[in-house]
Design an enzyme around this catalytic site. Structure first.
Site, PDB file in Angstrom:
ATOM      1  N   THR A 120       0.849  -1.179   0.000  1.00 39.06           N
ATOM      2  CA  THR A 120       0.000   0.000   0.000  1.00 39.06           C
ATOM      3  C   THR A 120       0.885   1.230   0.000  1.00 39.06           C
ATOM      4  O   THR A 120       2.020   1.206   0.462  1.00 39.06           O
ATOM      5  CB  THR A 120      -0.910   0.045   1.239  1.00 39.06           C
ATOM      6  OG1 THR A 120      -0.097   0.134   2.407  1.00 39.06           O
ATOM      7  CG2 THR A 120      -1.764  -1.212   1.319  1.00 39.06           C
ATOM      8  N   GLY A 121       0.360   2.314  -0.537  1.00 36.69           N
ATOM      9  CA  GLY A 121       1.110   3.553  -0.564  1.00 36.69           C
ATOM     10  C   GLY A 121       0.200   4.730  -0.378  1.00 36.69           C
ATOM     11  O   GLY A 121      -1.000   4.596  -0.117  1.00 36.69           O
ATOM     12  N   GLY A 122       0.781   5.926  -0.513  1.00 35.58           N
ATOM     13  CA  GLY A 122       0.010   7.133  -0.280  1.00 35.58           C
ATOM     14  C   GLY A 122      -1.064   7.353  -1.320  1.00 35.58           C
ATOM     15  O   GLY A 122      -2.085   7.976  -1.040  1.00 35.58           O
TER      16      GLY A 122
ATOM     17  N   VAL B 148      -1.116  -1.781  -4.491  1.00 32.40           N
ATOM     18  CA  VAL B 148      -0.494  -2.536  -5.575  1.00 32.40           C
ATOM     19  C   VAL B 148      -0.764  -4.012  -5.331  1.00 32.40           C
ATOM     20  O   VAL B 148      -0.534  -4.519  -4.227  1.00 32.40           O
ATOM     21  CB  VAL B 148       1.022  -2.284  -5.651  1.00 32.40           C
ATOM     22  CG1 VAL B 148       1.630  -3.045  -6.812  1.00 32.40           C
ATOM     23  CG2 VAL B 148       1.318  -0.801  -5.777  1.00 32.40           C
TER      24      VAL B 148
ATOM     25  N   LYS C  27      -1.303  -1.189 -10.101  1.00 32.93           N
ATOM     26  CA  LYS C  27      -1.395  -0.109  -9.129  1.00 32.93           C
ATOM     27  C   LYS C  27      -2.744   0.565  -9.300  1.00 32.93           C
ATOM     28  O   LYS C  27      -3.084   1.034 -10.392  1.00 32.93           O
ATOM     29  CB  LYS C  27      -0.261   0.896  -9.356  1.00 32.93           C
ATOM     30  CG  LYS C  27      -0.169   1.977  -8.303  1.00 32.93           C
ATOM     31  CD  LYS C  27       1.104   2.800  -8.536  1.00 32.93           C
ATOM     32  CE  LYS C  27       1.308   3.805  -7.417  1.00 32.93           C
ATOM     33  NZ  LYS C  27       2.582   4.553  -7.588  1.00 32.93           N
TER      34      LYS C  27
ATOM     35  N   ASP D 264      13.433  12.288  -7.594  1.00 34.96           N
ATOM     36  CA  ASP D 264      13.324  11.537  -6.337  1.00 34.96           C
ATOM     37  C   ASP D 264      14.134  10.245  -6.417  1.00 34.96           C
ATOM     38  O   ASP D 264      13.675   9.185  -5.997  1.00 34.96           O
ATOM     39  CB  ASP D 264      11.856  11.235  -6.013  1.00 34.96           C
ATOM     40  CG  ASP D 264      11.669  10.833  -4.540  1.00 34.96           C
ATOM     41  OD1 ASP D 264      12.521  11.200  -3.712  1.00 34.96           O
ATOM     42  OD2 ASP D 264      10.680  10.154  -4.228  1.00 34.96           O
TER      43      ASP D 264
END
Length: 978
Positions: free
Chosen positions: A684-686, A690, A705, A800
């Site tokens: 999981t992400g912001g 996924v 995603k 990044d």
């Protein structure tokens, strides 16, 4: 009478010559600093022997006596040519050629001639006949010369001629200060040849008289005068040959008439001219391209300054020195001009000044007091915030000891703290101490300090932050009481969130009494709707006035004529109401304001919770509707196991792996886009989640995603999601994660389909295994730099690059790299306004200094970030120091990382230089081509000898298999999703 005069004069002159040349030799020997003195003395002794023996030959009346002294004379005669050649070699700076072996070879014929002269049975080879003759009143020895005489004479001519040619050629370019030497040497070369020719040819006014001793005596005198008057073999000519000719500084000699009389090769190269074009010309004419400099220093005899010149189209800085030439400084015969190139130093000073300005800018914007101390506790630097806390101008604090601002007990405690920092080299945070201001008042501060290290990792001082917490501590007790009352009110109100207005009215009355306010009014703002949550008297502000007050209060607490306005905000900072305390009193301090803030915060949380519940109810209704619509269309829904993350169709009621029973299925099809069958949760992400999936159309594993449903209405997040898809699609490279598909479902759910990665990100690998081997890092840098370069070529700057976004794949024993997360990449062609100047984007520990300062970042920012990641992979530690955000940012702006060779064994210093270039604070000093930089670094690392470091195992044990970091629980954050 004339005959008598000649008989007396010539021997006397020859004896005087012998004595004179011996005296000259002694005088030269006494000058110990004169180089070549021994060779000169040898020549003078040979001439003295020749002259003295010949003088005795002239006065001896017998044939036998004359022959005896003629034989003795050959002790000098045979030595003169070899000594002459040795001296001329020395004068021409070719003495390294004239070794002992050369001397022995050249002495064979002279030695044979001497033996023939001294051994009577062999003398016929030198003199085939001998007698006496009268010439000008002199009785002279007359001999018929034998074959040995002609061999030696021709050989002596050859040696003398060779030495003279070498001497003249060696000094043919001498000018200026060497003019006297050159004239003396030319004069010294002529007499020996003239005297010898006159004797052998038997011509001249004194036929039969050997004039060679006189000639060599004159040459010796000329040499001696050059040695003593012009320093022929002294240090000045040596310096001219070995120092000035080879030095990199520009050197010119200008005479009193303004003409250039000498110049070194460095000056010729810098000016782009030949010696013939410039020597002898006036400086104003020869240096026409530098007229400003010539005019400025036309009449200056002594100066030292810095000047800027344009040479070959490039502007460069020089340290200019002008010195007078001559024994009398007030009447110089010329000027010596030396220009030393200091361009690199000036550039370094400019970079240092720029870095200092940036550093000062950061310090000025810090809201806390900043200080730097040496090991004795002396204040080296502080900002105005600290000066304000101590009530002392910052400039007056420099050089004082910190203990001047503490009492005895606090000073002892702080000294122990700095000792702890010195021994452990660790940062200490938020230690509370009492300090004493200049006016005698005390304050309590929270102090954080860290060590300052030199290039040898030794502690040389301390730096840190000071935050005044006195007011906070004084208000804490009253604030705790107020918070306790508010908490009791919240707990005592049955279902406060359900009956929010009642809770607000009771709490507002309690706070108004506690702080002495006439009343406290509360309004909720939801878009254009304004609702009073407390009792507001008739004639209160209109809805438009409340919205205007909220807009003003959104910037901070608003003071009005009738009271204080405090904004009510959600956890993300959105203004959702205001609190107005009527009857503003001048005695209100920080405590009263903190109580109002606490009330406003809890009210904002309550309002946000109520709205979230309403949104969740709406979302659940939408999901129920969505599930029903999908079921009516015959679509199998997704069941996601909350424990193991495996995926199943909604017909399955419990997990076949761990037996967990399922609740409602997700509002997602189990088969996405009629081809992608979900397999398991990856992370999981912001922005989303996924999942791994199987592409049933092409028979391959993929990763999908999905944009989280709570972001459907966030235009910026959706724009970033779309930007990532476009960016990855532009960059086609084996080391960039491949994008297979992208789309949007009919409910607005957006998805990306990428290749399925198996391995671990570099951040996890370094955390688990520390640094890699040099060849592993070389492979990492080679692939990553090539991939990033391909992005730059299509106008995409990643912005990044960090270890977490460098994914290492398992491919047997090969190390393969994939660049991840182009979510904040900036496409110069597709998204020119994606980031405004002043916005910090990226991960601070790996961000370029210009990104931290909010300036636009170009491709050179990626060079810096990859340099940070490669440095950490090679040496096992980060470039920046500190853990708090301010520590990391100051470190990135100010600290210069240790060269890798100081941390690990490296044979090539060029590796240090490559890292120094990539990690330069000024982007202009970094390489513009990231791939060229990476390939060169990789080549050098592959040439290095491996140490005993274990490196990273191959194949890697999978740690993370998706771009987003996985949570501790596979279904974290998914309770309200789909």
């Amino acid at each position: 009478m004339r005959a008598l005069t000649l008989r007396l004069l010539l021997p006397t002159v020859l004896a005087a010559v012998a004595i004179g040349v011996l005296a000259l030799g002694v005088l030269v020997v006494s000058r110990r600093k004169v180089q070549g003195g021994r060779t000169f003395v040898t020549l003078m002794m040979a001439i003295a022997i020749w002259s003295f023996a010949y003088s005795l030959e002239l006065v001896d009346p017998t044939l036998g006596g004359k022959l005896l002294w003629a034989r003795v004379a050959y002790l000098g005669v045979t030595a003169v040519p070899v000594a002459w050649l040795a001296l001329t070699f020395r004068l021409a700076r070719l003495d390294s050629w004239f070794r002992l072996s050369t001397f022995l070879v050249l002495s064979i014929i002279p030695l044979a001639t001497l033996i023939v002269a001294l051994v009577p049975p062999l003398s016929f080879l030198l003199w085939s006949g001998a007698g006496m003759q009268q010439s000008g009143g002199l009785t002279l020895l007359h001999v018929d010369h034998g074959v040995m005489f002609w061999i030696f004479t021709l050989y002596a001519y050859l040696l003398c001629l060779t030495g003279t040619v070498i001497l003249v050629r060696g000094f043919r370019r001498r000018s200026g200060v060497f003019r006297g030497q050159r004239l003396a040497l030319l004069f010294a070369c002529a007499p020996p040849f003239l005297g010898s020719v006159l004797y052998v040819a038997n011509v001249g006014p004194l036929r039969g008289v050997q004039t060679a001793p006189f000639a060599f005596a004159l040459s010796g005198a000329a040499f001696g005068w050059s040695l003593l008057r012009h320093g022929l073999l002294a240090i000045v000519p040596v310096a001219r040959e070995r120092l000035v000719e080879r030095m990199e500084d520009i050197v010119l000699v200008i005479d009193e008439g303004g003409r250039i009389v000498d110049i070194n090769p460095a000056a010729l190269a810098a000016l782009g001219v030949s010696e013939n074009e410039i020597v002898g010309r006036r400086a104003a004419e020869a240096l026409s391209t530098q007229q400003a400099l010539v005019e400025r220093f036309r009449d200056t005899a002594n100066a030292r300054t810095e000047v800027e010149l344009s040479l070959s189209g490039e502007s460069r800085w020089f340290d200019l020195r002008i010195s007078p030439i001559g024994e009398n400084p007030s009447q110089p015969v010329g000027r010596l001009i030396v220009l030393r190139d200091i361009t690199e130093r000036k550039r370094a000073e400019e970079l240092l000044a720029t870095s200092e300005r940036r550093y000062r800018s950061v310090l000025e914007n810090i809201e806390e007091g900043y200080f730097e101390l040496d090991l004795n506790g002396t204040i080296l630097t502080c900002n105005d915030v600290l000066a304000k806390i101590l009530g002392h101008p910052a400039e007056q604090m420099i050089g004082l000891n910190y203990r001047q601002y503490t009492d005895v007990e606090t000073g002892r405690v702080m000294k122990d703290m700095f000792r702890e920092i010195y021994s452990s080299k660790q940062t200490i945070r938020d230690r509370q101490h009492r300090i004493v201001a200049v006016d005698g008042t005390t304050a309590t501060v929270a102090l954080s300090a860290m060590p300052q290290l030199d290039e040898r990792d030794e502690v040389i001082g301390f730096r840190g932050l000071v935050h005044d917490v006195s007011e906070r501590m004084r208000s804490e007790e009253a604030l705790r009481d107020a918070q306790d009352r508010i908490s009791r009110l919240l707990e005592g109100s049955a279902g406060g969130a359900e009956d929010l207005p009642q809770w607000v009215r009771v709490t507002a009355r309690e706070i108004a009494i506690g702080i002495g306010a006439g009343s406290i009014d509360v309004w909720e703002i939801d878009g254009s709707d304004v609702t009073a949550l407390s009792e507001v008297a008739d004639g209160g502000p209109s809805s438009e006035d409340v919205r205007n007050l909220a807009a003003l209060a959104a910037r901070g607490v608003l003071e009005t004529e009738t009271g204080t306005i405090v904004p009510v905000t959600t956890t993300i900072g959105t203004v959702c109401g205001i609190v107005r305390a009527e009857g503003r009193r001048p005695t209100w301090g920080q405590t009263e304001r903190q109580i109002l803030f606490a009330f406003a915060r809890q009210l904002g949380a309550a309002l946000e919770m109520r709205r979230l519940r309403e949104q969740l109810a709406d979302s659940e209704a939408m999901r129920a509707t969505r599930r029903r619509e999908l079921k009516e269309r015959g679509v199998a829904l997704l069941q996601l196991c909350p424990r193991c993350g495996r995926c199943f169709p909604d017909q399955v009621t419990e997990c076949t792996h761990d037996g967990t029973r399922f609740g409602h299925p997700r509002a997602l099809p189990y088969l996405l886009a009629d081809r992608y069958r979900f397999v398991s949760l990856l992370g999981t992400g912001g922005m989303g989640i996924v999942l791994s999936a199987f592409d049933e159309k092409l028979g391959r594993e993929v990763a999908i995603k999905l944009l989280r449903p709570d972001h459907f209405n966030n235009a910026e997040v959706k724009r970033r999601f779309e930007r990532e898809a476009r960016t990855v699609a532009q960059v086609q490279h084996p080391s960039v994660i491949a994008l297979f598909d992208a789309g949007e479902l009919d409910d607005g759910t957006m998805f990306l389909v990428t290749e399925r990665l198996v391995g671990a990100d570099l951040a996890s690998v370094i955390k688990r295994y520390q640094a890699g081997t040099k060849r592993q890092v070389a492979s990492l840098v080679r692939q990553a730099s090539s991939a990033i370069r391909s992005a730059h070529q299509v106008g995409v700057v990643h912005r990044d690059i960090k270890p977490a976004n460098l994914f290492l794949l398992n491919d047997g024993n090969l190390l393969r790299v994939k660049i991840l997360d182009f979510g904040i990449a900036k496409s110069l062609t597709l998204d020119k306004d994606a980031t405004q100047t002043g916005m910090i984007v990226g991960t601070p520990a790996y961000m370029a200094p210009e990104q931290i300062e909010g300036y636009p970042a170009d491709a050179r920012a990626d060079v810096y970030s990859l340099g940070c990641a490669a440095y950490e992979a090679l040496v096992g530690r980060r470039v920046t120091q500190g853990e708090k955000l301010w520590e990391v940012m100051i470190s990135a702006l100010q600290d210069v990382p240790d060269p890798p060779s100081q941390l690990i064994t490296l044979a090539s210093k060029e590796i240090d230089e490559l890292f120094a270039a990539a990690l330069a604070k000024d982007p202009a000093a970094r390489p513009s081509d990231i791939e060229a930089w990476g390939q060169r670094l990789a080549d050098l690392l592959e040439q290095e000898q491996e140490s005993d470091a274990l490196g990273w195992p191959q194949p890697l044990e999978p740690v993370s298999t998706a771009e987003d970091e996985p949570g501790s629980n596979p279904s974290d954050g998914l309770t309200a999703a789909w």
